[in-house]
Design a protein around this motif. Structure first.
Motif, mmCIF file in Angstrom:
data_model
loop_
_atom_site.group_PDB
_atom_site.id
_atom_site.type_symbol
_atom_site.label_atom_id
_atom_site.label_comp_id
_atom_site.label_asym_id
_atom_site.label_seq_id
_atom_site.Cartn_x
_atom_site.Cartn_y
_atom_site.Cartn_z
ATOM 1 N N LEU A 49 0.823 -1.207 0.000
ATOM 2 C CA LEU A 49 0.000 0.000 0.000
ATOM 3 C C LEU A 49 0.860 1.261 0.000
ATOM 4 N N LEU A 50 1.918 1.280 0.795
ATOM 5 C CA LEU A 50 2.788 2.455 0.848
ATOM 6 C C LEU A 50 3.456 2.699 -0.503
ATOM 7 N N PHE A 51 3.995 1.644 -1.102
ATOM 8 C CA PHE A 51 4.667 1.830 -2.383
ATOM 9 C C PHE A 51 3.669 2.118 -3.503
ATOM 10 N N GLY A 52 2.447 1.603 -3.366
ATOM 11 C CA GLY A 52 1.399 1.970 -4.312
ATOM 12 C C GLY A 52 1.052 3.455 -4.200
ATOM 13 N N ALA A 53 1.012 3.967 -2.970
ATOM 14 C CA ALA A 53 0.730 5.392 -2.754
ATOM 15 C C ALA A 53 1.872 6.254 -3.300
ATOM 16 N N VAL A 69 5.277 10.276 0.731
ATOM 17 C CA VAL A 69 3.887 10.165 1.177
ATOM 18 C C VAL A 69 3.792 10.885 2.522
ATOM 19 N N PRO A 70 2.822 11.776 2.688
ATOM 20 C CA PRO A 70 2.679 12.489 3.966
ATOM 21 C C PRO A 70 2.454 11.522 5.134
ATOM 22 N N THR A 71 2.911 11.919 6.297
ATOM 23 C CA THR A 71 2.825 11.074 7.488
ATOM 24 C C THR A 71 1.398 10.631 7.778
ATOM 25 N N ALA A 72 0.429 11.518 7.660
ATOM 26 C CA ALA A 72 -0.967 11.152 7.941
ATOM 27 C C ALA A 72 -1.438 10.039 7.005
ATOM 28 N N GLN A 73 -1.040 10.110 5.748
ATOM 29 C CA GLN A 73 -1.422 9.063 4.797
ATOM 30 C C GLN A 73 -0.707 7.754 5.130
ATOM 31 N N LYS A 74 0.546 7.836 5.553
ATOM 32 C CA LYS A 74 1.275 6.629 5.969
ATOM 33 C C LYS A 74 0.562 5.956 7.135
ATOM 34 N N LEU A 75 0.118 6.747 8.092
ATOM 35 C CA LEU A 75 -0.591 6.178 9.250
ATOM 36 C C LEU A 75 -1.902 5.523 8.819
ATOM 37 N N ALA A 76 -2.614 6.153 7.906
ATOM 38 C CA ALA A 76 -3.866 5.575 7.398
ATOM 39 C C ALA A 76 -3.597 4.257 6.673
ATOM 40 N N ILE A 77 -2.516 4.212 5.907
ATOM 41 C CA ILE A 77 -2.131 2.988 5.198
ATOM 42 C C ILE A 77 -1.821 1.877 6.199
ATOM 43 N N LEU A 78 -1.048 2.211 7.209
ATOM 44 C CA LEU A 78 -0.691 1.221 8.231
ATOM 45 C C LEU A 78 -1.935 0.694 8.936
#
Length: 131
Positions: free
Chosen positions: A89-93, A113-122
């Motif tokens: 998901l992270l690399f897709g983003a 990728v912004p931190t907030a988006q990384k957290l949502a992905i996780l």
């Protein structure tokens, strides 16, 4: 525990994921590699001629590899599935951000990728175990 076909699918998925990771990292760091180090990790891709068509071709190749990897995800043991899903998901983003960044900007700036988006992905990966 795996059939021969499943083992082949897992190997193919792992190789595709590793290749996609490398290509995304190369693309996100084009600015540093091109400008500061004078390197290109893609045959035929040079800073002076890098264009939108080349970028989109590379992004499509990464999308295809991520799809191969996703197809093998359900074969992974549950203990590994969430972490691999998060990475996919992270690399897709990242690849999506690269897709929407003009080629001329991509060679000047590092994409992230912004931190907030990384957290949502996780969170998504931890809750669903899917990419």
């Amino acid at each position: 525990q795996y059939s021969e076909a499943q083992t082949e699918q897992l190997i193919k998925g792992a190789r595709a994921l590793g290749s996609a990771f490398q290509k995304v990292n190369f693309l996100r760091d084009l600015a540093a590699d091109f400008k500061r180090l004078g390197r290109s990790y893609f045959p035929g891709v040079m800073v002076g001629s890098f264009d939108e068509a080349q970028k989109l071709e590379l992004v499509a190749d990464i999308d295809a590899e991520l799809a191969v990897s996703r197809a093998a995800l359900t074969l992974l043991p549950p203990s590994a599935r969430k972490a691999v899903a998060a990475a996919q998901l992270l690399f897709g983003a990242l690849n999506q951000r690269i897709r929407t960044t003009p080629a001329e900007v991509l060679i000047e700036t590092r994409i992230s990728v912004p931190t907030a988006q990384k957290l949502a992905i996780l969170l998504r990966a931890m809750l669903t175990g899917r990419a």
